[in-house]
Design an enzyme around this catalytic site. Structure first.
Site, PDB file in Angstrom:
ATOM      1  N   HIS A 130      33.857  76.751  14.674  1.00 18.97           N
ATOM      2  CA  HIS A 130      34.470  75.660  13.908  1.00 18.97           C
ATOM      3  C   HIS A 130      34.269  74.309  14.603  1.00 18.97           C
ATOM      4  O   HIS A 130      34.785  74.114  15.695  1.00 18.97           O
ATOM      5  CB  HIS A 130      35.961  75.973  13.773  1.00 18.97           C
ATOM      6  CG  HIS A 130      36.722  75.017  12.942  1.00 18.97           C
ATOM      7  ND1 HIS A 130      37.799  74.325  13.429  1.00 18.97           N
ATOM      8  CD2 HIS A 130      36.567  74.639  11.655  1.00 18.97           C
ATOM      9  CE1 HIS A 130      38.297  73.558  12.469  1.00 18.97           C
ATOM     10  NE2 HIS A 130      37.576  73.729  11.384  1.00 18.97           N
ATOM     11  N   ARG A 131      33.505  73.426  13.982  1.00 13.03           N
ATOM     12  CA  ARG A 131      33.117  72.132  14.578  1.00 13.03           C
ATOM     13  C   ARG A 131      32.343  72.385  15.882  1.00 13.03           C
ATOM     14  O   ARG A 131      32.421  71.595  16.821  1.00 13.03           O
ATOM     15  CB  ARG A 131      34.333  71.237  14.833  1.00 13.03           C
ATOM     16  CG  ARG A 131      35.307  71.147  13.664  1.00 13.03           C
ATOM     17  CD  ARG A 131      36.486  70.257  13.960  1.00 13.03           C
ATOM     18  NE  ARG A 131      37.545  70.426  12.959  1.00 13.03           N
ATOM     19  CZ  ARG A 131      38.746  69.909  13.018  1.00 13.03           C
ATOM     20  NH1 ARG A 131      39.077  69.134  14.035  1.00 13.03           N
ATOM     21  NH2 ARG A 131      39.650  70.116  12.071  1.00 13.03           N
TER      22      ARG A 131
ATOM     23  N   GLU B 202      30.276  75.563  11.849  1.00 11.67           N
ATOM     24  CA  GLU B 202      30.797  74.705  10.781  1.00 11.67           C
ATOM     25  C   GLU B 202      30.783  73.300  11.329  1.00 11.67           C
ATOM     26  O   GLU B 202      30.961  73.099  12.538  1.00 11.67           O
ATOM     27  CB  GLU B 202      32.225  75.127  10.438  1.00 11.67           C
ATOM     28  CG  GLU B 202      32.842  74.388   9.259  1.00 11.67           C
ATOM     29  CD  GLU B 202      33.784  73.246   9.620  1.00 11.67           C
ATOM     30  OE1 GLU B 202      34.386  72.682   8.704  1.00 11.67           O
ATOM     31  OE2 GLU B 202      33.910  72.883  10.815  1.00 11.67           O
TER      32      GLU B 202
ATOM     33  N   ASP C 191      31.633  68.897  10.007  1.00 12.96           N
ATOM     34  CA  ASP C 191      32.205  68.012   8.986  1.00 12.96           C
ATOM     35  C   ASP C 191      31.280  66.813   8.833  1.00 12.96           C
ATOM     36  O   ASP C 191      30.962  66.148   9.824  1.00 12.96           O
ATOM     37  CB  ASP C 191      33.585  67.523   9.430  1.00 12.96           C
ATOM     38  CG  ASP C 191      34.527  68.679   9.717  1.00 12.96           C
ATOM     39  OD1 ASP C 191      34.930  69.349   8.764  1.00 12.96           O
ATOM     40  OD2 ASP C 191      34.830  68.912  10.915  1.00 12.96           O
TER      41      ASP C 191
ATOM     42  N   HIS D 145      35.071  64.541  11.857  1.00 10.60           N
ATOM     43  CA  HIS D 145      36.103  65.123  11.007  1.00 10.60           C
ATOM     44  C   HIS D 145      37.013  64.096  10.347  1.00 10.60           C
ATOM     45  O   HIS D 145      37.261  64.146   9.143  1.00 10.60           O
ATOM     46  CB  HIS D 145      36.940  66.107  11.832  1.00 10.60           C
ATOM     47  CG  HIS D 145      38.054  66.737  11.055  1.00 10.60           C
ATOM     48  ND1 HIS D 145      39.291  66.137  10.910  1.00 10.60           N
ATOM     49  CD2 HIS D 145      38.108  67.894  10.344  1.00 10.60           C
ATOM     50  CE1 HIS D 145      40.054  66.917  10.159  1.00 10.60           C
ATOM     51  NE2 HIS D 145      39.361  67.985   9.808  1.00 10.60           N
TER      52      HIS D 145
ATOM     53  N   GLU E 112      30.487  71.286   5.952  1.00  7.97           N
ATOM     54  CA  GLU E 112      31.612  70.827   5.121  1.00  7.97           C
ATOM     55  C   GLU E 112      31.395  69.364   4.759  1.00  7.97           C
ATOM     56  O   GLU E 112      31.267  68.514   5.646  1.00  7.97           O
ATOM     57  CB  GLU E 112      32.950  71.004   5.844  1.00  7.97           C
ATOM     58  CG  GLU E 112      34.090  70.582   4.919  1.00  7.97           C
ATOM     59  CD  GLU E 112      35.463  70.512   5.569  1.00  7.97           C
ATOM     60  OE1 GLU E 112      35.689  71.122   6.639  1.00  7.97           O
ATOM     61  OE2 GLU E 112      36.310  69.817   4.981  1.00  7.97           O
TER      62      GLU E 112
ATOM     63  N   LYS F 283      32.832  66.108   3.842  1.00  9.80           N
ATOM     64  CA  LYS F 283      34.186  65.586   4.106  1.00  9.80           C
ATOM     65  C   LYS F 283      34.194  64.092   3.793  1.00  9.80           C
ATOM     66  O   LYS F 283      34.125  63.259   4.704  1.00  9.80           O
ATOM     67  CB  LYS F 283      34.471  65.820   5.593  1.00  9.80           C
ATOM     68  CG  LYS F 283      35.900  65.739   5.988  1.00  9.80           C
ATOM     69  CD  LYS F 283      36.401  67.109   6.292  1.00  9.80           C
ATOM     70  CE  LYS F 283      37.798  67.177   6.765  1.00  9.80           C
ATOM     71  NZ  LYS F 283      38.390  68.484   6.412  1.00  9.80           N
TER      72      LYS F 283
ATOM     73  N   ASP G 242      37.679  77.997  16.840  1.00  9.84           N
ATOM     74  CA  ASP G 242      37.328  77.017  17.881  1.00  9.84           C
ATOM     75  C   ASP G 242      36.859  77.718  19.157  1.00  9.84           C
ATOM     76  O   ASP G 242      36.331  77.081  20.062  1.00  9.84           O
ATOM     77  CB  ASP G 242      38.553  76.151  18.224  1.00  9.84           C
ATOM     78  CG  ASP G 242      39.111  75.418  17.017  1.00  9.84           C
ATOM     79  OD1 ASP G 242      38.327  75.103  16.108  1.00  9.84           O
ATOM     80  OD2 ASP G 242      40.339  75.175  16.982  1.00  9.84           O
TER      81      ASP G 242
HETATM   82  O1  G3P Z   1      35.627  74.309   6.811  1.00  9.69           O
HETATM   83  C1  G3P Z   1      36.792  74.893   7.287  1.00  9.69           C
HETATM   84  C2  G3P Z   1      37.727  73.905   7.914  1.00  9.69           C
HETATM   85  O2  G3P Z   1      36.996  73.094   8.793  1.00  9.69           O
HETATM   86  C3  G3P Z   1      38.443  73.058   6.904  1.00  9.69           C
HETATM   87  O3  G3P Z   1      39.419  72.223   7.459  1.00  9.69           O
HETATM   88  O4  G3P Z   1      40.269  70.114   8.365  1.00  9.69           O
HETATM   89  O5  G3P Z   1      39.225  71.748   9.898  1.00  9.69           O
HETATM   90  O6  G3P Z   1      37.837  70.455   8.299  1.00  9.69           O
HETATM   91  P1  G3P Z   1      39.159  71.100   8.561  1.00  9.69           P
HETATM   92 MG    MG Z   2      35.886  71.294   8.594  1.00 13.05          MG
END
Ligand code: G3P
Ligand code: MG
Length: 245
Positions: free
Chosen positions: A12-13, A39, A41, A54, A114, A116, A236
């Protein structure tokens, strides 16, 4: 590179528990830890360039202040996107989507991008992300997946690159979740694990959609979700979850 359908753990990120989120350092570390998907943003600068960040504002993750959409890429690139996380990441830059795509292709990381958008830029951001990805991502590799909370962004991405798969992001499942997925030709639902139940997961899977949950940093919880039929978790700490599975 494996297709996302076969991958259970998505960094995640990037490996954002260990390196500044959405930076090339965080993505490279995810690969080093054995993750096979990341993932990120993606949003637009004032001059329409796609950067990986993000928040709508620069403040939390860079040395800058103010809205991302009010600065050109050249100004954003001068900022430090690593020091806030730790001194050893000083000098890390806000990455562009183009840089990300090159690194992911090179290191074999499957990208889950993602979209965003900053407020008021949903369609424009979806179109820009899809255009750039379709142009820059090697055709020999599995097709990246786009996701967004913003339905207008997904619609714009579909218009530009209908062949690239989409996922709709929602914190909780609304009653009409299936209709929304169908309206945008989405192959997957991405949701927070916090409000998901085994029964809801079953409904999504029985309807034929992929289901992925964010943000799962606890290995026992990840195992539970996967036992419900969840296809993958965003974490993470990819090393931790990979070691436990
Ligand atoms: O893509 C999953 C997750 O990243 C969505 O929420 O706020 O962490 O971008 P956020
Ligand atoms: Mg995200």
């Amino acid at each position: 590179m494996q297709d996302l359908s076969k991958i259970r753990v998505i960094a995640h990120r990037g490996a954002s528990g260990y390196a500044p989120e959405n930076t090339l350092a965080a993505f490279a570390l995810a690969a080093k830890q054995g993750a096979r998907a990341i993932e990120c943003d993606a949003k637009l600068t004032r001059d329409g360039q796609v950067v990986l960040i993000h928040d709508d504002r620069l403040d939390r993750t860079t040395s800058g202040r103010g809205s991302v959409k009010k600065f050109d890429l050249s100004a954003i690139r001068k900022l430090d996107a690593g020091s806030w996380f730790g001194p050893r990441f000083a000098g890390e830059r806000v990455a562009t989507l183009k840089e990300g795509l090159a690194l992911w292709a090179e290191t074999g990381l499957f990208p889950q991008i993602e979209i965003k958008p900053c407020f008021g830029r949903a369609a424009e951001t979806g179109a820009a992300v899809a255009t750039l990805t379709a142009r820059a991502w090697p055709r020999s590799l599995p097709r990246p997946v786009f996701s967004s909370f913003a339905q207008r962004s997904l619609a714009a991405a579909r218009e530009v690159a209908p062949e690239l798969p989409r996922a709709w992001l929602t914190e909780r499942l609304p009653l009409d979740w299936k209709r929304r997925l169908e309206r945008l030709d989405c192959a997957a639902l991405h949701c927070s694990h916090k409000y998901l139940t085994a029964a809801k997961a079953k409904k999504v899977k029985d309807a034929g959609f992929a289901l992925r949950c964010y943000t799962v940093n606890d290995a026992a919880r990840a195992k539970e979700l996967l036992s419900w039929g969840v296809d993958a978790v965003f974490t993470d700490y990819p090393d931790r979850i990979l070691a436990a599975l």
